[in-house]
Design an enzyme around this catalytic site. Structure first.
Site, PDB file in Angstrom:
ATOM      1  N   ARG A  18      69.037 -48.023  29.714  1.00 47.39           N
ATOM      2  CA  ARG A  18      68.997 -49.149  28.780  1.00 47.39           C
ATOM      3  C   ARG A  18      69.459 -48.756  27.376  1.00 47.39           C
ATOM      4  O   ARG A  18      69.678 -49.614  26.534  1.00 47.39           O
ATOM      5  CB  ARG A  18      67.602 -49.767  28.735  1.00 47.39           C
ATOM      6  CG  ARG A  18      67.295 -50.588  29.986  1.00 47.39           C
ATOM      7  CD  ARG A  18      65.872 -51.080  29.970  1.00 47.39           C
ATOM      8  NE  ARG A  18      65.645 -52.027  28.912  1.00 47.39           N
ATOM      9  CZ  ARG A  18      64.438 -52.266  28.371  1.00 47.39           C
ATOM     10  NH1 ARG A  18      63.391 -51.593  28.797  1.00 47.39           N
ATOM     11  NH2 ARG A  18      64.299 -53.153  27.419  1.00 47.39           N
ATOM     12  N   GLU A 158      48.411 -51.857  36.195  1.00 47.60           N
ATOM     13  CA  GLU A 158      49.813 -51.974  35.792  1.00 47.60           C
ATOM     14  C   GLU A 158      50.186 -53.450  35.685  1.00 47.60           C
ATOM     15  O   GLU A 158      49.692 -54.284  36.445  1.00 47.60           O
ATOM     16  CB  GLU A 158      50.709 -51.255  36.794  1.00 47.60           C
ATOM     17  CG  GLU A 158      50.654 -49.748  36.661  1.00 47.60           C
ATOM     18  CD  GLU A 158      50.908 -49.272  35.238  1.00 47.60           C
ATOM     19  OE1 GLU A 158      52.007 -49.495  34.720  1.00 47.60           O
ATOM     20  OE2 GLU A 158      49.990 -48.701  34.634  1.00 47.60           O
TER      21      GLU A 158
HETATM   22  C1  UD1 Z   1      53.814 -46.372  31.974  1.00 44.83           C
HETATM   23  C2  UD1 Z   1      52.365 -46.535  32.427  1.00 44.83           C
HETATM   24  C3  UD1 Z   1      51.768 -47.762  31.746  1.00 44.83           C
HETATM   25  C4  UD1 Z   1      51.840 -47.583  30.248  1.00 44.83           C
HETATM   26  C5  UD1 Z   1      53.278 -47.320  29.808  1.00 44.83           C
HETATM   27  C6  UD1 Z   1      53.295 -46.914  28.368  1.00 44.83           C
HETATM   28  C7  UD1 Z   1      52.214 -45.683  34.723  1.00 44.83           C
HETATM   29  C8  UD1 Z   1      52.195 -46.021  36.149  1.00 44.83           C
HETATM   30  N1  UD1 Z   1      52.359 -46.702  33.869  1.00 44.83           N
HETATM   31  O1  UD1 Z   1      54.507 -47.509  32.423  1.00 44.83           O
HETATM   32  O2  UD1 Z   1      50.403 -47.923  32.123  1.00 44.83           O
HETATM   33  O3  UD1 Z   1      51.341 -48.733  29.588  1.00 44.83           O
HETATM   34  O4  UD1 Z   1      53.861 -46.227  30.552  1.00 44.83           O
HETATM   35  O5  UD1 Z   1      54.626 -46.813  27.927  1.00 44.83           O
HETATM   36  O6  UD1 Z   1      52.082 -44.520  34.373  1.00 44.83           O
HETATM   37  N2  UD1 Z   1      58.667 -40.822  34.547  1.00 44.83           N
HETATM   38  C9  UD1 Z   1      59.080 -39.732  35.259  1.00 44.83           C
HETATM   39  N3  UD1 Z   1      59.209 -39.812  36.609  1.00 44.83           N
HETATM   40  C10 UD1 Z   1      58.908 -40.931  37.294  1.00 44.83           C
HETATM   41  C11 UD1 Z   1      58.489 -42.058  36.572  1.00 44.83           C
HETATM   42  C12 UD1 Z   1      58.378 -41.966  35.201  1.00 44.83           C
HETATM   43  O7  UD1 Z   1      59.340 -38.684  34.661  1.00 44.83           O
HETATM   44  O8  UD1 Z   1      59.026 -40.914  38.525  1.00 44.83           O
HETATM   45  C13 UD1 Z   1      58.531 -40.732  33.089  1.00 44.83           C
HETATM   46  C14 UD1 Z   1      59.531 -41.610  32.379  1.00 44.83           C
HETATM   47  O9  UD1 Z   1      60.693 -40.898  32.033  1.00 44.83           O
HETATM   48  C15 UD1 Z   1      58.778 -42.019  31.130  1.00 44.83           C
HETATM   49  C16 UD1 Z   1      57.320 -42.006  31.564  1.00 44.83           C
HETATM   50  O10 UD1 Z   1      57.265 -41.208  32.727  1.00 44.83           O
HETATM   51  O11 UD1 Z   1      58.931 -41.072  30.092  1.00 44.83           O
HETATM   52  C17 UD1 Z   1      56.800 -43.402  31.837  1.00 44.83           C
HETATM   53  O12 UD1 Z   1      57.543 -43.989  32.875  1.00 44.83           O
HETATM   54  P1  UD1 Z   1      57.966 -45.507  32.849  1.00 44.83           P
HETATM   55  O13 UD1 Z   1      58.681 -45.806  34.093  1.00 44.83           O
HETATM   56  O14 UD1 Z   1      58.606 -45.826  31.570  1.00 44.83           O
HETATM   57  O15 UD1 Z   1      56.513 -46.175  32.932  1.00 44.83           O
HETATM   58  P2  UD1 Z   1      56.122 -47.617  32.477  1.00 44.83           P
HETATM   59  O16 UD1 Z   1      56.436 -48.563  33.544  1.00 44.83           O
HETATM   60  O17 UD1 Z   1      56.631 -47.873  31.127  1.00 44.83           O
END
Ligand code: UD1
Ligand code: CA
Length: 451
Positions: A18, A158
């Site tokens: 994005r 979530e």
């Molecule tokens: C996540 C939280 C949510 C919180 C929000 C805050 C979870 C399930 N949800 O949601 O409760 O309010 O962040 O911003 O944790 N990442 C990885 N590998 C993965 C998935 C994610 O490294 O497989 C990293 C992403 O790069 C990012 C972070 O984890 O830095 C959060 O992932 P993202 O997918 O943005 O989570 P949200 O849906 O925003």
């Protein structure tokens, strides 16, 4: 009492499509350093602190940045993107070593402070098995909601899985958490992917902790501290928050700025006492400004050290590798790069000084250019102490100008000039008495009257 040991796991696997950029999301800069660097610098760092960074496949640039910032960073690759808990478990080997506190942070949340990590750790020390950082969101859409009962945190829902009633909750999960180290793996291993997105949610740890009869708590902070970056607009918002912080910190440290809102600083800018920064100055990474120095308006500095009582600008551009000695002066429309100017050197107007060393007290006249590049490689110009370089001189490197040497204006210097020598390179000056009058007469005679 020995300090509690900690492991911080930073999740940095997001590719950040994005952002509409080829650069991995966490490498975008705020206040002159990457998002990731901000998080790594806020994470606990001491003898008893270790660090793990989870990156996506092929993100070697992210690994390099992590190691550059913290030499001790262990890198783990999450091969498939299966959720935040799955990402944390990519660092299983580090977690299994069993630090007292396991801290989790996201690499795209650059405004997080060291003090906040310590507040989470204090909650563990007070008996919680899990401490979650929460904030009141102006718009909670997309965030996990914190479900509390009697002051305790019972679950995180979530957004995708929340009921209409739960979506009204404005207390949200910031993403930063602290686990009691000895329970962390047992908790993390119980997380499944039975939810709407089919992901392993780190947030499920809260319900599991409650199930196990352990305590989970919320530590609240401001939304500003936990802004996550997904777009260029959010990157700019984070920059604004960070700049406001840095200006405040500089003012508190005694820097004089009459229009701080027009001055841009870097996270690592260092100031001595009684520094003045005039309006509209941009300071990039790696800048140190010592006691009593003045940076005049419209100047741009990167990787530069400005000695005490030195003066820069207005309209100066100091590029990487510039170092100015005590009381040195860089005036308007002067550019420097890899230039070491010792005490009292003056380069007051319209010059380019690159790959150069200038000894104490030398004066470099207006329009002097060090010709450091021959189209193939860069060469050095060495100027001694108390030398005088007349205006509009070209110093063709490699070249040496001795101590106390004097260069006549307009000279092109292609050979070394010894100490105390005078060098003048100039075509002979030709003055013809009455020549101007004769010239005017001829021109006037030949000019046809206008029709
Ligand atoms: C996540 C939280 C949510 C919180 C929000 C805050 C979870 C399930 N949800 O949601 O409760 O309010 O962040 O911003 O944790 N990442 C990885 N590998 C993965 C998935 C994610 O490294 O497989 C990293 C992403 O790069 C990012 C972070 O984890 O830095 C959060 O992932 P993202 O997918 O943005 O989570 P949200 O849906 O925003
Ligand atoms: Ca996110």
């Amino acid at each position: 009492m020995t300090a509690r040991s900690s492991l911080t796991v930073v999740l940095a696997a997001g590719e950040g499509t994005r952002m509409r950029s080829l650069t991995p999301k966490v490498l975008h800069p705020v206040a002159g350093q990457s998002l990731l660097a901000h998080v790594l610098r806020a994470a606990p760092s001491s003898e008893s602190a270790t660090l793990a960074v989870v990156i996506g496949p092929d993100h070697t640039a992210v690994a390099d940045e992590a190691r550059g910032q913290r030499g001790d960073a262990a890198i783990f690759v999450q091969r498939e993107r299966l959720g935040t808990a799955h990402a944390v478990l990519a660092a299983r080997e580090a977690i299994a070593r069993g630090a007292d506190d396991l801290l989790i942070a996201f690499g795209d949340t650059p405004l997080i402070s060291a003090a906040t990590f310590e507040r989470l750790r204090a909650a563990l020390k007070a008996g919680a098995a899990l401490a979650v950082l929460g904030f009141r969101a102006a718009d909670a859409t997309g965030y996990g909601r914190l479900l509390t009962a009697g002051g305790r945190l019972v679950a995180i829902r979530e957004h995708a899985d929340a009921s209409a009633e739960e979506r009204k909750i404005d207390l949200c999960n910031a993403g930063v958490m602290a686990f009691r180290g000895d329970k962390a793996l047992a908790i993390l291993d119980r997380i499944d992917n039975h939810n709407r997105k089919g992901e392993y949610y780190l947030t499920d740890a809260v319900a599991i902790v409650n199930d196990m009869g352990l305590e989970a708590v919320v530590i609240e902070t401001s939304e500003d501290e936990v802004r996550g970056i997904n777009t260029k607009a959010q990157l700019a918002e984070a920059e604004a928050v960070m700049q406001a912080r840095l200006r405040k910190r500089a003012l508190e440290a005694g820097v004089t700025m009459i229009a701080p809102e027009t001055v841009f600083l870097a996270a690592d800018t260092k100031f001595g006492k009684d520094v003045t920064i005039e309006p509209f100055v941009v300071i990039g990474p790696g800048v140190t400004i010592e006691d009593g120095a003045v940076i005049h308006s419209f100047s741009h500095l990167v990787e530069t050290s400005v000695g005490s009582r030195a003066s820069v600008g207005p309209y100066a551009r100091l590029r990487p590798g510039t170092s100015l000695g005590e009381g040195a002066k860089i005036g308007n429309f002067v550019e420097t790069k890899a230039a070491r100017l010792e005490a009292g050197v003056k380069v007051n107007h319209l010059s380019y000084i690159g790959d150069t060393e200038i000894g104490a007290g030398s004066n470099i006249g207006a329009g002097t250019i060090t010709c450091n590049y021959d189209g193939f490689s860069k060469h050095k110009t060495l100027i001694g102490k108390a030398a005088f370089v007349g205006t509009n001189s070209s110093l063709v490197a490699p070249v040496k100008i001795g101590n106390g040497a004097y260069i006549g204006s307009g000279s092109v210097i292609t050979r070394n000039v010894p100490d105390d020598a005078m060098a003048v390179e100039r075509s002979p000056l030709n003055i013809r008495e009455g020549g101007a009058a004769r010239y005017r007469e001829i021109k006037t005679r030949n000019k046809k009257p206008k029709a």
